[in-house]
Enzyme design. Structure first.
Site, mmCIF file in Angstrom:
data_model
loop_
_atom_site.group_PDB
_atom_site.id
_atom_site.type_symbol
_atom_site.label_atom_id
_atom_site.label_comp_id
_atom_site.label_asym_id
_atom_site.label_seq_id
_atom_site.Cartn_x
_atom_site.Cartn_y
_atom_site.Cartn_z
ATOM 1 N N LYS A 190 1.091 -0.805 0.073
ATOM 2 C CA LYS A 190 0.117 0.120 0.432
ATOM 3 C C LYS A 190 0.617 1.032 0.180
ATOM 4 C CE LYS A 190 -3.658 2.358 2.948
ATOM 5 N NZ LYS A 190 -4.647 2.134 4.123
ATOM 6 N N TYR A 303 -1.386 3.367 18.274
ATOM 7 C CA TYR A 303 -1.133 2.122 18.436
ATOM 8 C C TYR A 303 0.097 2.514 20.365
ATOM 9 C CZ TYR A 303 -2.309 0.522 13.574
ATOM 10 O OH TYR A 303 -3.344 -0.404 13.388
#
Length: 319
Positions: A190, A303
């Site tokens: 990606k 995260y």
């Protein structure tokens, strides 16, 4: 009513473009195969909506797109999906060599209003952290080829923080086994649409990721080509690569078998699980990014913040 691009999906595959063929080929190569499929689906939804109301989909007017977005929001389509549909409309206009109307202030203001009105947070799938991975691989039948393949998918997907499309696209030639584990080259991803390739280290460790991967390869008799492949009901391995959708289904299957809610898990859960587990273990942020290949520190810090939310809490001394 004809809408050019929206009525000719197969031209992306058949290359029957006529004039401007080379330019269109480069436009086509600017996005991944999975993104193209999503754009074609979104484009058809927009074109059908225009057809029903007598509007032109190509070229589209900003007011038409704004009305489309408003209608989509009213029937429950999420803001994140609307973002993708706008991207699909923009891509379609670029494909036809037409200035895209999606950048108009009317369109952006409509989308901003939808976000504020819905107040919806992006839906995130649960992270398959290391404790969950142990529970999930325990459900894999190591006596069958499918069980061996699925266990290798879960472990490698987790250990390499792979996107599901990257995992599905791996070939045997992408793997180099070394003393401490394996080096795996991701030929296209990606964040690497130009296919320059990225190599990551897979640490073997307590999970024996590389050992289990080697065991699967040997049992499957794979000597070249796709690494993860479909398996027939009779237990025979097919030659083509598994789909990225199958990766997601595998994660959901073993989440359910492990007593977890399968609706909370998807292909991204393996990637999120590694990053979250690494953050919980106190791994260096940039070392995490070496594996996850994130280009934005802010994305990974999200995260880390979630993993360390209660660590050294500001109120721990008096609450």
């Amino acid at each position: 009513m004809k809408h050019g691009y929206f009525d000719n999906y197969k031209q992306h595959k058949l290359n029957h473009w006529g004039s401007g063929a080379q330019a269109r080929e480069y436009i086509r190569q600017s996005i991944s195969e999975s993104t193209l499929k999503a754009y074609l689906s979104d484009g058809r939804i927009f074109a059908d909506w225009c057809n029903e109301r007598g509007f032109e989909a190509m070229p589209a007017q900003p007011a038409t797109i704004a009305d489309f977005l408003a209608h989509q929001a009213k029937v429950g389509v999420s803001p994140s999906t609307l973002n993708r549909r706008i991207a699909a409309i923009r891509y379609a206009h670029e494909w036809e060599g037409i200035t895209s109307p999606t950048g108009d202030k009317l369109v952006s203001a409509t989308l901003k209003g939808i976000r504020r009105a819905t107040g919806a947070k992006p839906e995130k799938k649960a992270a398959a952290t290391v404790d969950k991975i142990y529970s999930m691989i325990a459900q894999c039948d190591a006596k069958t080829l499918q069980g061996k393949r699925d266990r290798a998918i879960l472990l490698l997907g987790f250990a390499g923080a792979f996107r599901r499309s990257e995992l599905a696209g791996l070939e045997l030639s992408d793997i180099e086994f070394v003393t401490d584990g394996a080096k795996i080259t991701i030929r296209k991803s990606k964040t690497d649409q130009e296919a320059q390739g990225q190599t990551i280290a897979i640490y073997n460790g307590r999970l024996n990721v590389v050992g289990i991967l080697q065991g699967y390869i040997q049992s499957a008799g794979i000597t070249e080509g796709a690494l993860f492949r479909p398996i027939t009901k009779g237990g025979n391995l097919r030659p083509q690569a598994i789909s990225d959708k199958s990766i997601a289904e595998t994660v959901k299957k073993y989440a359910q078998l492990a007593g977890l809610d399968p609706d909370q898990f998807a292909g991204h859960s393996l990637r999120a699980g590694f990053i979250t587990s690494a953050a919980e273990a106190g791994a260096n942020l940039f070392k995490i990014m070496d594996v996850s290949r994130h280009k934005s520190v802010q994305t990974v810090k999200g995260y880390v913040r979630n993993a360390e939310m209660f660590k050294d809490h500001a109120g721990s001394s008096f609450l």
